[in-house]
Each structure stands twice: as structure tokens, then as C-alpha cells.
Design an enzyme around this catalytic site. Sequence first.
Site, mmCIF file in Angstrom:
data_model
loop_
_atom_site.group_PDB
_atom_site.id
_atom_site.type_symbol
_atom_site.label_atom_id
_atom_site.label_comp_id
_atom_site.label_asym_id
_atom_site.label_seq_id
_atom_site.Cartn_x
_atom_site.Cartn_y
_atom_site.Cartn_z
ATOM 1 C CG HIS A 65 -1.909 -1.092 1.251
ATOM 2 N ND1 HIS A 65 -2.515 -1.518 2.397
ATOM 3 C CD2 HIS A 65 -2.412 -1.869 0.255
ATOM 4 C CE1 HIS A 65 -3.345 -2.507 2.124
ATOM 5 N NE2 HIS A 65 -3.291 -2.747 0.832
ATOM 6 C CB CYS A 71 -4.141 -8.541 3.514
ATOM 7 S SG CYS A 71 -5.634 -9.532 3.402
ATOM 8 C CG PHE A 72 1.232 -10.155 4.173
ATOM 9 C CD1 PHE A 72 1.533 -10.563 5.461
ATOM 10 C CD2 PHE A 72 0.683 -11.075 3.299
ATOM 11 C CE1 PHE A 72 1.319 -11.882 5.853
ATOM 12 C CE2 PHE A 72 0.451 -12.383 3.678
ATOM 13 C CZ PHE A 72 0.771 -12.787 4.961
ATOM 14 C CB CYS A 73 0.620 -3.306 3.979
ATOM 15 S SG CYS A 73 0.598 -2.987 5.726
ATOM 16 C CB ALA A 74 -0.021 -6.289 -0.526
#
Length: 469
Positions: A130, A376-379
Site C-alpha cells: 500500500h 494481507c501484509f498491507c497489499a
Amino acid sequence: MAISSPTPTLNLRAQIVGLDEPVPLLDGRQVPYVNLDNAASTPPLKAVMDALARFMPYYSSVHRGTGFKSRLSTEAYDRAHEIVAAFVGADPETNTVIFGKNTTEAINKLAYRLSLPPEAVVLTTQMEHHSNDLPWRQRAEVVHVAVTPEGRLDETDFDAKLAQYGERVALVTVTGASNVTGFLQPIHRLARKAHAAGVPILVDAAQMAPHRPVDMRPGDDPEHLDYIVLSAHKMYAPFGTGALIGPKTTFMQQPPEYTGGGTVDVVTLDEVHWAGMPDRDEAGSPNVAGAVALAVAAQTLLDVGMETIAAHEEELITYALERLQTVSGLKVYGETDPARAHEKVGVIPFNLEGISHFLLAAILGYEGGIGVRSGCFCAHPYVVHLLDLPEAKASTWREQLLAGDKSNMPGMVRASFGCYNNFDDVDRLVEMVERVARGDYHGDYRLDQATGEYLPAGYEEPLAAYFAL
Ligand SMILES: Cc1ncc(COP(=O)(O)O)c(C=O)c1O
């Protein structure tokens, strides 16, 4: 057939702080911690801690102080810029190194500092963190290049979108390596294509820089990289520094977005004459210790050799992919072929059939002493794509999430390697995942709906016995 672990070719364990530190398990035992969350942050290098210990007695204000310690600190701070430039192969004559907090801040800075016309398009990809997407959405129309079902860049789509948006494309910005699948991007080939269209390229090297050589190359090379951003806390120097490296000319045309002390040469009540680079873009008193730490880490990685690190990590990925495939019910996302380990950095996302990623990650931590990450690992767009979630399902969980319930949040567990991890670490991970697959875990885990976290009921974690303020 049992897969035996190969003999490691690189052993950097003695160079890292805290690796054999025992941590408590749910059943009261203690085991050495296995850190497989390096894509988030790495532990510090001893060389970094040693250098800081040597530097601190002389630490002082930089640039404006006149005493010996200020002169020494200024020299160290300026030298840190040069070392980081060398680390990414930047020509210091034409490029500047701007220190800030982290990659996120560096990208936001560039988003403010690039002059983007109202109709500008920023071409990025669907695999971005993100931090390499949202800052651009505030400043331009962001167009996302598609990825293939397994998560590789769809280069045909890249070519098509670059051509389709033509002169409106003001910047191509891509991650050097994905923080979800670890896929490495063909950054120099993309640079050539972007430059042929008259467009500069930014490479988000947050995940790439600790694992692969980064080489911006000379400005007249058609495959050169215009801008690089990186974070020290992912490079074994967790002291709050990141860097933006790019052409001085970009920044000299306009005032900085943050103004104040340190950014000027002359100020009258009516006029301001902005300083040169990097001072103009490092407003306020800088994080001198963080800069020193980053420079020492960068130099240490260069001394070990980025190719040596890459070769070691490739062995780890190969071994991990081979072993994980033997766990029944386990699905690895992205690259699954051990023979293609060289196409990625050491980030392996997976799920175990029938168990929430949040719960699996919790069990690995509480009962295995293994640090991973899940979610979601900032994605978000990339993970939803990799999970192949139908839009109706994705929108349901988004609504639940916005209503404060994360229990159904999709995601994966991510194991990520640093240069110091070894085959034993992979074995510990695989053995623990196998145990969970057999139902061989003991905690009574309860879901916290608001965070999505699973916590073992009745367990009071003895954190204060290890560290407290
Ligand atoms: C690819 C990528 N870009 C950007 C970032 C943001 O880095 P930071 O949190 O240091 O700003 C991360 C962090 O995980 C990342 O993996």
C-alpha cells in the site's frame, strides 16, 4: 522421501543480535526464537550496535554545531549519505540521498515533490505494498498493471498500459520484490521501456535491498533507475531511518513540502532561499544515529556480498519449498517450484487447509516459538487476487471489517527469511506446521473479533520477565 537439509554455504548468525535468545512457550518451556518475519523487520546487526556504541559518546547536533563532537557527527552523517549512495550504485554528483523515517515516508515525499500535471497517470502494479500505491492516489490517477494468477507481473499488460496512457504517464513505480510472494520484478527491463516512453521509474526497494544488489546505474544507461526508496529496519538497522535516492534536479526546482529549520540558506521576513540537497529535504534535526546505523548495515551487507547473500537465501527458499510441499493440506502461493527459487526473495506465503491463517500464525508463535505474520501484509488487492477470492466474497468481508469484525478476514501466513536464517529454522517451521496439520496443538485459542487475533485462553504471557519499561 525424507528431504535432508543441505550444508549451509553462508553462516551469518554470529553477526546478528539476539538469535539464540530463548522465548517462552505456552507449555512453560523455553526455546530459541525462530524469526521468520524478516520481511516486516529484521533484527539488528552486531556491527550496527557496535558502531552506535562507539559513536554515541561523540554524538552531537549536526551541521550547525561548532564543537568537536558536532564536527565528528556531521562528518559521520554526511558520510552516511555517501555510503547509502554507493549501496544503491547512485552517482553522487547527480543524485541526492534524502534521509527520512522509512520507505513510506520516502514515497510520500516523492509524491509531493514530483511535479505532476493534473492529468498525470502514475503507472504501478497490482502487487504493490500500500505504501507504493496510496501516496500516488492522492496526487494522480493511479493505473495498476495486472498480475498473472500466480502473482507475477503481467508484462504484456505493462506494455499495453504504458502505450495506452502515453504522454499522460508521469512515473512508473514498481516494487523491486514483492512483500507477499517475494517475486523479483524485471526492474531494469521496465526502466528501459519507461525511458523509451520518456517516463522516469521509481523502484520501491524496501524488500529488495536486504536481499539483492541494487544498482541504479549511470543516468545515460537506458536501464538506469531514477528513484530508489528503502528502509533501514528491513536491513538490520532498526533505528528509524529510510532513504529516498534520486536526481538532485527533481528537488531543486521547488520548495520542500516540509519547511523549517535546516531547509534554507537565507531567510528574511519576506524571502526564503532554499538550501541545496539534501538539506532542503531533511527538515528539522535529523536522525543522526539512524543514519549511522543504516550506513553501517549497508556497508556490512556490501562487505558480505549481496550475491553471496542472494545465493544463500536461494538455497533456503529451495529447501523450504521442497519441504513445505510435503505437508498435507498446505498451499503455497506465488512460486511453488523449488527450481525457480532464484526468481524471488525469501518470502513464502501459505495456508493450511481448514484452519484460519490467524490461528495458524498464533500457534506457530505460542507453541513453536516461531515468529511469522499473517493477514494481507498491507497489499490487500494483491492478496485478494492470489487467493482468487470472488468479488462477492471479498466485498462481504470488507463490509464486516468496516463494521469492526475481522474474524473472516482473508489472508495467508507469511514466512520470510533474512540472510542469517538457516535450514534448522526451516525445519522448525515445517515440523510445527506438520503438527498443526495433525491437530497436535494444545492451546484453547479464542478469537478476538476486533483484531482477528487468536489468543490462548487463560495464558498470561510473561513479557515483563524478558523486558519491561
Ligand atoms: C515492498 C514494501 N514497500 C514498502 C514498505 C513500507 O516500508 P516501511 O514500513 O518501512 O515504510 C514495505 C514494508 O513492509 C514493503 O514490504
